[in-house]
Design a protein around this motif. Structure first.
Motif, PDB file in Angstrom:
ATOM      1  N   SER A 149      82.354  32.725  13.476  1.00  0.00           N
ATOM      2  CA  SER A 149      82.334  30.850  13.638  1.00  0.00           C
ATOM      3  C   SER A 149      81.416  30.325  14.572  1.00  0.00           C
ATOM      4  O   SER A 149      80.599  30.901  15.071  1.00  0.00           O
ATOM      5  N   PRO A 150      81.417  29.282  13.854  1.00  0.00           N
ATOM      6  CA  PRO A 150      80.384  28.494  14.275  1.00  0.00           C
ATOM      7  C   PRO A 150      80.382  28.132  16.104  1.00  0.00           C
ATOM      8  O   PRO A 150      79.596  27.168  16.820  1.00  0.00           O
ATOM      9  N   GLU A 151      82.043  27.980  16.200  1.00  0.00           N
ATOM     10  CA  GLU A 151      82.354  27.688  17.334  1.00  0.00           C
ATOM     11  C   GLU A 151      82.003  28.429  18.397  1.00  0.00           C
ATOM     12  O   GLU A 151      81.914  28.141  20.011  1.00  0.00           O
ATOM     13  N   ALA A 152      81.695  29.809  18.379  1.00  0.00           N
ATOM     14  CA  ALA A 152      81.688  31.146  18.805  1.00  0.00           C
ATOM     15  C   ALA A 152      79.771  30.983  19.840  1.00  0.00           C
ATOM     16  O   ALA A 152      79.353  30.305  19.605  1.00  0.00           O
ATOM     17  N   SER A 153      80.312  31.304  21.424  1.00  0.00           N
ATOM     18  CA  SER A 153      78.900  31.071  22.149  1.00  0.00           C
ATOM     19  C   SER A 153      78.356  32.132  21.340  1.00  0.00           C
ATOM     20  O   SER A 153      78.933  33.369  20.546  1.00  0.00           O
ATOM     21  N   GLU A 154      76.843  31.970  22.393  1.00  0.00           N
ATOM     22  CA  GLU A 154      76.093  33.158  21.740  1.00  0.00           C
ATOM     23  C   GLU A 154      76.664  34.810  21.974  1.00  0.00           C
ATOM     24  O   GLU A 154      76.586  36.151  21.382  1.00  0.00           O
ATOM     25  N   PRO A 155      76.423  34.675  23.813  1.00  0.00           N
ATOM     26  CA  PRO A 155      77.047  35.835  24.335  1.00  0.00           C
ATOM     27  C   PRO A 155      78.343  36.398  23.481  1.00  0.00           C
ATOM     28  O   PRO A 155      78.765  38.106  24.169  1.00  0.00           O
ATOM     29  N   SER A 156      79.405  35.934  22.609  1.00  0.00           N
ATOM     30  CA  SER A 156      80.769  36.313  22.700  1.00  0.00           C
ATOM     31  C   SER A 156      79.864  37.343  21.167  1.00  0.00           C
ATOM     32  O   SER A 156      80.559  38.272  20.670  1.00  0.00           O
ATOM     33  N   LYS A 157      78.929  36.615  20.497  1.00  0.00           N
ATOM     34  CA  LYS A 157      78.871  36.864  19.234  1.00  0.00           C
ATOM     35  C   LYS A 157      78.268  38.490  19.986  1.00  0.00           C
ATOM     36  O   LYS A 157      78.354  39.654  18.792  1.00  0.00           O
ATOM     37  N   LEU A 158      77.548  38.713  20.482  1.00  0.00           N
ATOM     38  CA  LEU A 158      76.278  39.683  20.753  1.00  0.00           C
ATOM     39  C   LEU A 158      76.853  40.471  21.428  1.00  0.00           C
ATOM     40  O   LEU A 158      77.446  41.912  20.992  1.00  0.00           O
TER      41      LEU A 158
ATOM     42  N   THR B  33      88.486  43.287  13.223  1.00  0.00           N
ATOM     43  CA  THR B  33      88.673  41.534  12.149  1.00  0.00           C
ATOM     44  C   THR B  33      87.998  40.887  13.297  1.00  0.00           C
ATOM     45  O   THR B  33      87.798  39.400  12.545  1.00  0.00           O
ATOM     46  N   LYS B  34      89.054  40.160  14.659  1.00  0.00           N
ATOM     47  CA  LYS B  34      88.856  39.801  15.583  1.00  0.00           C
ATOM     48  C   LYS B  34      87.147  39.494  16.054  1.00  0.00           C
ATOM     49  O   LYS B  34      86.986  38.522  16.001  1.00  0.00           O
ATOM     50  N   PHE B  35      86.408  40.488  15.824  1.00  0.00           N
ATOM     51  CA  PHE B  35      84.972  39.835  16.377  1.00  0.00           C
ATOM     52  C   PHE B  35      83.984  40.135  15.119  1.00  0.00           C
ATOM     53  O   PHE B  35      83.420  39.300  14.684  1.00  0.00           O
ATOM     54  N   MET B  36      85.010  40.513  13.922  1.00  0.00           N
ATOM     55  CA  MET B  36      84.442  39.635  12.849  1.00  0.00           C
ATOM     56  C   MET B  36      84.303  37.943  12.755  1.00  0.00           C
ATOM     57  O   MET B  36      82.919  36.917  12.466  1.00  0.00           O
ATOM     58  N   THR B  37      85.790  37.286  13.587  1.00  0.00           N
ATOM     59  CA  THR B  37      86.076  36.309  12.761  1.00  0.00           C
ATOM     60  C   THR B  37      84.537  35.088  14.188  1.00  0.00           C
ATOM     61  O   THR B  37      84.605  34.930  13.664  1.00  0.00           O
ATOM     62  N   ASP B  38      84.574  36.131  15.600  1.00  0.00           N
ATOM     63  CA  ASP B  38      83.850  35.531  16.543  1.00  0.00           C
ATOM     64  C   ASP B  38      82.088  35.788  16.026  1.00  0.00           C
ATOM     65  O   ASP B  38      81.757  34.049  15.915  1.00  0.00           O
TER      66      ASP B  38
ATOM     67  N   GLN C  77      82.226  27.711  25.344  1.00  0.00           N
ATOM     68  CA  GLN C  77      81.645  26.972  23.751  1.00  0.00           C
ATOM     69  C   GLN C  77      80.009  27.663  23.273  1.00  0.00           C
ATOM     70  O   GLN C  77      79.653  28.331  23.617  1.00  0.00           O
ATOM     71  N   SER C  78      79.938  27.044  22.225  1.00  0.00           N
ATOM     72  CA  SER C  78      79.056  27.452  21.163  1.00  0.00           C
ATOM     73  C   SER C  78      77.480  26.877  21.973  1.00  0.00           C
ATOM     74  O   SER C  78      77.850  25.868  22.976  1.00  0.00           O
ATOM     75  N   GLY C  79      76.573  27.625  21.947  1.00  0.00           N
ATOM     76  CA  GLY C  79      75.420  26.827  22.245  1.00  0.00           C
ATOM     77  C   GLY C  79      75.624  27.411  24.089  1.00  0.00           C
ATOM     78  O   GLY C  79      74.687  27.391  24.836  1.00  0.00           O
ATOM     79  N   ALA C  80      76.752  27.371  24.853  1.00  0.00           N
ATOM     80  CA  ALA C  80      76.898  28.176  26.347  1.00  0.00           C
ATOM     81  C   ALA C  80      76.239  29.294  26.013  1.00  0.00           C
ATOM     82  O   ALA C  80      75.646  30.617  25.460  1.00  0.00           O
ATOM     83  N   THR C  81      75.288  29.588  27.481  1.00  0.00           N
ATOM     84  CA  THR C  81      74.938  30.867  27.544  1.00  0.00           C
ATOM     85  C   THR C  81      75.419  31.997  28.811  1.00  0.00           C
ATOM     86  O   THR C  81      76.694  31.598  29.256  1.00  0.00           O
ATOM     87  N   ALA C  82      74.772  32.650  28.681  1.00  0.00           N
ATOM     88  CA  ALA C  82      76.413  34.322  29.369  1.00  0.00           C
ATOM     89  C   ALA C  82      76.011  33.513  30.902  1.00  0.00           C
ATOM     90  O   ALA C  82      75.428  33.141  30.880  1.00  0.00           O
ATOM     91  N   PRO C  83      77.052  34.139  31.677  1.00  0.00           N
ATOM     92  CA  PRO C  83      76.966  34.196  33.213  1.00  0.00           C
ATOM     93  C   PRO C  83      75.529  34.413  33.444  1.00  0.00           C
ATOM     94  O   PRO C  83      75.509  35.406  32.821  1.00  0.00           O
TER      95      PRO C  83
END
Length: 1237
Positions: free
Chosen positions: A830-839, A822-827, A785-791
């Motif tokens: 997306s405000p819901e995507a976590s920082e690891p997902s965006k990285l 396109t999927k990665f652009m969405t990530d 979730q948004s704000g979560a950190t990576a494992p």
């Protein structure tokens, strides 16, 4: 267990026995007890043991006497000071006995006692030394003293002064007054020799006033007592010995000594000439003799040919006729005259020239012009020992080049093409024909020593100048073959011949050797069959090289190799199949046969059934299996495609089991062999399955090198047998996925993993198609979730590894690129995507954009650049990287946008500059060249940025951009060197550093023309500009030393100036109630010393080592960081220029001693203690390096310092630890370079 008093008493009783055997055995047992650490003697036992030993020293039986003297060594370490003095008094008294045998044994006993006294200052050492000195000094003055007693007394005095001179300060004046008259003693020369040796030891530890007195007396006697040749020789020999022993103290007297010696060397007396030359041999090592050096060289060259009783011209005229009638006529070299000692003069001249070569490498060009031709002309010397010394002198000249040519980062071989007037290697190349002409006939000389000298010289020549003998091989081959076939010569002679042949074959082109190979092969085959294993081993190595030459696999051969194939095979097979031979021969035979089959296998197909089973047997032997695996790799790699299927069924399972062994080299060799077998032969699926079963445990980040080879093998199996990959999802893929998340995975291992995924996705295996693999890769960060950190296990490097693999599978199947991006652009949006997902999304978009054009995806760059406003620094950095990678895929579309943004968005400037850096690094030069001017204009506006980080990025961009279009940008950089802004000048210099790469580049010739202008910045008025200039200079010295080699004369004074501590750069900063000292010049000094280390590695022959050491000495007293650098410098100098370091050793020891003896305050933090210990370890490492210098153990100050280290428990433990580390790390010829660029 401690030795009991009763046992000692029993031994003492037996030592008094009338039976000599009892006395001998009891004394032997006592010595054994004394050597034990556990023995403890009370006062009464000490006295009795001492009396018993001294009584046996006077025993009538010689064996008992000798054993008693040997007991004195361990005894003096176990008894109190008073008893040691009793021993010394008794032995000194015996020295003057009328009994010759007692005198002999007592003098030996005194030497034994002296050798066992503590080296460091102590009461017992001081008392005993003064006692002995007092008795001996008072005795040697007596004219009536027996000559033998005088000789022994002088010998003991010399030993005492050498070891404990600092303890005898009160006797120094008396010693000088007693020893000086003995220099003119009429008795045999041995008296005078021992006297001047004792005097030279005294000169190294006496006061300066006394030293001046000694030198003045010697020089005055030389000037006034010219009538006696014997006295003159003695005085000159004494001056030479003192110069060698006292080092720098003799320098003030050089202006007086040299003219005096130059006068005496013209004498008609050959022994006097020899003495003068021997003294010159010591003096030429001092830099201060430079004004007289040419005169010394001239005299040496003149006396090198001093042979008044022999006509070499006549010998040259008759040589050919003599060779025709009898190759070894007994009349050759028959001239002999026992009264002719001119050979001593010639030998001393050769040794002096060798010392000059070693001491003054900076004059190498002059040496090749003046000395080299003269030495070559004297290779015809008739005296064997003199000829060998001439060879050694020439080898010393060749060795000057060795540090440069043995280092990969050294001056490139292309520099040999410089004009012959300036380049030593070019000068050497022109002299090669003369060298060969002078040596080739000597290869058949009767003297084995001379032949070995020839081969050693030729080996050094080829090592320094590969290919030097290309046109001269024909002159050398007859001598080589003769030496190999000469069974009457020593085995060492034949080994030396084979070693030279190895060097010759390795460093010359096959075409230059073809016409002589048919002559060499029979001789080498005979050497392979020799009964001595070392000859056989070297011959097999040469045979392996010959096979490569006569049938190179990468080129067509004009040599008729077929006619030799069977003979070569048979001799190697004989050694391969033998079971009772030396291990080294076994391994060489396995390797040689592998090369024979790889290169000549098509001529030996009928022999394969005989040879290959032997390899299977060798695989079963633990000792030979590694060598066998490597040989099988060579065979299977051969383009001849030999049929080895007969052994594959047995070999492959064996190889698979080797992967379980705890033997890293064996694993690596096995993986290479299996990969090659898979590529070259049809391996059955069952065998492949056995291999795959052994691979999973090896896939981990514990050893990435092995893991890389394992994955490469898996990729090979994928290509050859895709059907074998059925179980990969369960057995292998989990381990690879785990390794993919490692923080250590980068570089080649990461490239291999990426290649694995690109191949795997194309196999279209159920459950491992694109979608499946993609989900596996993104699953590590998706779902958060948004704000979560990576494992916790996911490291920053893991994002780049995952994104790289995602990119390769996407590019492998291009239809998926649009949807993935396109999927990665969405990530990203997306405000819901976590920082690891965006990285992961940003890195993946960048990696895909680096490999293909993404301009068709609208607003992609807008989405990425919007992340620049993120509060997360990691996201901003990832977006910057991603934007740069995307832009490099389509410069026309994205580059103008980025350049505009740099100018219009100050807040985004730093990130955009990083994007631009990625573009310049990744883009194709031809596509980027049309944008160079526009990019320069944008970057130039930021040369004066107040942010150092911004200027550094701009400098890197400009430097790499200059590589694209040097003709346009180099003049612009040069123009801005004169800017009034220090920021601009610093940025220009840093940019220049990035134009210097470690590989050849078209810009190199242009850099050569302008580098002098850039290096002038080393003397810039601004501190930071000077530091940046030194960093750039270091980069040039490390990567392209030829660029700066000719500028060192002007650069080095400025460089050395920056090594000094400057008080004006030291300031105090108040931090609350505390004051903290800040040294603004520290970083500058560090940069300067780093440059010095690099120059030592790459431009040694171009620097004045004497001046260099002066600044190293200063660095040893500087800040911790500087000390650590200078310790490294000193260790390296001890290896490269031992003679020069030995001269300065007293001055170098002072700061080393201060470091070893330093203490940290008790209330200091842990880091201070750790730094202190590391500094001590480094200082002790220097001491060990100094001890490795020849004759360093004769330096009393060094040996006393070592004894001090060993006498302290803490430093002794450090010393032993460092010594063991140094022993383990030692290599015969190489020292690791420190990359400081």
């Amino acid at each position: 267990m401690a030795t009991s008093p009763y046992h000692i008493s029993s031994l003492l009783d037996k030592m008094s026995s009338v039976d000599k055997d009892f006395r001998f055995m009891a004394t032997n047992d006592l010595m054994t007890e004394l050597q034990r650490d556990s023995i403890k003697l009370d006062d009464d036992s000490e006295r009795k043991v001492v009396q018993a030993i001294l009584r046996l020293v006077e025993d009538k039986n010689g064996e008992v006497q000798n054993l008693a003297v040997r007991c004195l060594g361990p005894l003096v370490c176990k008894i109190k000071d008073g008893q040691v003095e009793v021993i010394v008094n008794q032995l000194c008294g015996n020295m003057f006995s009328d009994d010759e045998r007692l005198r002999d044994i007592s003098s030996v006993g005194l030497k034994t006692v002296i050798s066992q006294l503590p080296f460091v200052s102590s009461n017992v050492s001081s008392s005993v030394c003064k006692n002995i000195t007092n008795k001996l000094v008072n005795s040697i003055d007596k004219p009536s003293l027996n000559q033998y007693v005088l000789l022994e007394g002088l010998d003991i005095l010399g030993d005492l002064i050498h070891r404990y001179g600092v303890l005898l300060t009160s006797y120094h004046q008396q010693l000088q007054e007693s020893l000086m008259p003995l220099l003119m003693d009429p008795r045999p020369v041995s008296v005078r020799k021992r006297a001047y040796m004792a005097l030279c030891f005294l000169s190294s530890c006496c006061s300066q006033d006394l030293y001046d007195s000694i030198m003045t007396l010697l020089l005055n006697n030389l000037k006034t007592d010219g009538s006696s040749l014997i006295n003159t020789r003695t005085f000159i020999q004494c001056i030479g010995a003192i110069s060698r022993q006292s080092g720098q103290r003799v320098i003030p007297y050089l202006d007086v000594i040299v003219p005096v010696l130059m006068n005496f060397v013209k004498s008609e007396d050959d022994e006097l000439k020899e003495s003068c030359l021997q003294t010159f041999e010591v003096l030429v090592c001092f830099r201060e003799i430079s004004p007289n050096l040419n005169d010394v060289i001239k005299v040496c060259l003149q006396l090198l040919a001093h042979d008044p009783n022999y006509n070499y011209e006549s010998d040259d005229e008759t040589e050919e006729e003599a060779m025709e009638t009898d190759e070894f006529d007994e009349d050759d070299d028959s001239y002999s005259d026992d009264d002719d000692i001119s050979w001593k003069v010639r030998r001393a001249s050769a040794k002096t020239l060798a010392a000059i070569h070693t001491a003054r490498p900076d004059l190498i060009v002059e040496f090749y012009t003046t000395i080299s031709p003269a030495l070559i002309g004297r290779f015809k010397e008739r005296e064997e020992n003199v000829r060998c010394d001439i060879f050694l002198a020439y080898r010393a000249l060749l060795n000057i080049n060795k540090p440069i040519n043995s280092n990969n980062s050294s001056i490139s071989s292309s520099d040999v093409m410089e004009t012959s007037e300036t380049n030593p290697l070019s000068l050497l190349q022109t002299q090669v024909p003369l060298i060969v002409k002078s040596l080739h006939k000597q290869l058949k000389d009767k003297s084995i020593k001379a032949r070995q000298g020839c081969f050693a010289l030729l080996t050094d020549l080829v090592t320094v100048l590969p290919g030097a003998l290309e046109k001269e091989v024909g002159h050398l081959v007859p001598g080589i073959v003769y030496c190999l076939n000469d069974t009457g010569s020593s085995s060492n002679m034949r080994i030396d011949t084979l070693m030279f042949l190895n060097v010759l074959l390795t460093n010359h082109s096959p075409s230059s050797l073809y016409q002589f190979i048919d002559t060499i092969i029979p001789a080498v085959i005979r050497a392979v069959n020799d009964s001595f294993y070392k000859i056989t081993s070297e011959a097999l190595l040469v045979l392996q090289l010959i096979v490569k030459i006569i049938r190179p696999l990468d080129d067509d051969s004009s040599f008729n190799y077929g006619s030799f194939a069977e003979d070569i095979y048979e001799c190697a097979m004989k050694r391969l199949s033998a079971a009772d031979i030396d291990q080294e021969v076994k391994e060489r035979a396995i390797t040689a046969m592998g090369q024979i089959l790889a290169n000549l296998g098509d001529c030996l197909e009928s022999k394969l059934s005989q040879c290959l089973p032997v390899y299977v047997n060798r695989l079963n032997n633990e000792i030979t299996r590694l060598t066998t695996v490597r040989a099988l790799t060579v065979i299977s790699r051969s383009p001849l495609k030999l049929d080895i299927t007969m052994i594959l069924a047995d070999t492959v399972p064996l190889l698979a089991t080797f992967l379980r062994k705890n033997h890293r080299d064996l694993k690596l060799a096995t993986l290479a062999c299996l990969t090659q077998l898979m590529n070259s032969y049809a391996i059955s699926r069952d065998l492949i399955k056995q291999i795959l079963e052994e691979l999973p445990p090896l896939i981990s980040d514990n050893d990435l090198h092995i893991a890389q080879h394992v994955i490469s093998l898996i990729c090979t199996i994928m290509n050859i047998s895709p059907s074998s990959m059925d179980g990969i999802k369960v057995s292998i893929l989990p381990n690879i996925m785990t390794m993919l998340l490692s923080s250590l995975l980068q570089g080649n291992p990461l490239n291999t993993v990426a290649n694995f995924f690109s191949q795997l996705v194309l196999l279209d295996i159920a459950g491992l198609r694109f979608k499946d693999i993609f989900e596996m890769l993104v699953s590590h960060v998706q779902g958060l979730q948004s704000g979560a950190t990576a494992p916790p296990t996911l490291h920053k490097q893991a994002y780049q590894s995952l994104s790289r693999c995602i990119a390769v599978i996407s590019v492998a199947i291009p239809d998926n690129i649009q949807s993935v991006v396109t999927k990665f652009m969405t990530d990203v949006q997306s405000p819901e995507a976590s920082e690891p997902s965006k990285l992961l999304a940003l890195f993946s978009i960048g990696e895909i954009g680096k490999q293909c054009d993404l301009s068709s995806i609208s607003s992609l760059h807008i989405v990425v650049i919007d992340v620049f406003g993120s509060p997360s620094e990691e996201l901003r950095s990832a977006a910057s990287y991603s934007l740069g990678c995307i832009s490099s895929g389509n410069l026309g579309e994205y580059l103008p946008f980025i350049l505009t943004e740099i100018q219009s968005s100050p807040k985004r400037q730093y990130l955009l500059l990083h994007s631009l850096k990625e573009i310049i690094s990744n883009a194709v030069y031809d596509k980027l060249k049309q944008h160079v001017v526009h990019i320069w204009d944008v970057l130039f506006h930021h040369f004066q940025s107040t942010e150092e980080g911004t200027r550094n990025v701009v400098a890197e961009c400009v430097g790499k951009l200059t590589l694209v279009d040097p003709q346009t940008l180099l003049p612009k950089l040069k123009e801005n060197l004169a800017s009034e802004s220090a920021h601009v000048r610093g940025t220009v210099i840093t940019a220049f550093k990035y134009t210097i790469s470690d590989q050849p580049h078209p810009i190199d010739s242009q850099l050569q023309d302008c580098i002098e202008e850039f290096m002038k910045s080393i003397s810039d008025s601004d501190l930071n500009v000077r530091r940046m200039s030194l960093v750039a200079f270091n980069s040039a010295a490390h990567n392209k030393p030829s660029l700066i080699a000719d500028l060192l004369d002007t650069i080095l004074p400025n460089l050395y100036n920056e090594t000094k501590v400057k008080k004006e750069l030291i300031r105090q900063v108040e931090m609350g109630p505390f004051k903290h000292t800040v040294d603004d010049g520290l970083d500058l000094r560090k940069a300067a010393f780093e440059c010095m280390y690099t120059l030592l590695e790459t431009c040694l022959t171009r620097i004045d080592v004497f001046e260099f050491i002066n600044h190293v000495e200063d660095g040893l007293r500087d800040h911790y960081d500087i000390k650590m650098l200078t310790f490294l410098l000193l260790v390296r100098l001890s290896y490269l220029r031992p003679t020069t370091v030995l001269q300065r050793i007293e001055k170098l020891l002072e700061p080393l001693r201060a470091t070893v003896q330093s203490r940290v305050k008790a209330n200091s933090v842990k880091q201070e203690f750790e730094k202190q210990e590391e500094m001590k370890r480094s200082a002790i490492r220097c001491v060990i390096a100094l001890l490795a210098i020849p004759d360093a153990d004769k330096n009393s100050q060094l040996m006393e310092f070592v004894q001090q280290i060993k006498s302290n428990a803490d430093t002794a433990a450090l010393y032993e630890s460092v010594r063991q580390d140094s022993t383990l790390a030692a290599t015969p010829t190489r020292h690791e370079s420190m990359d400081l660029s």
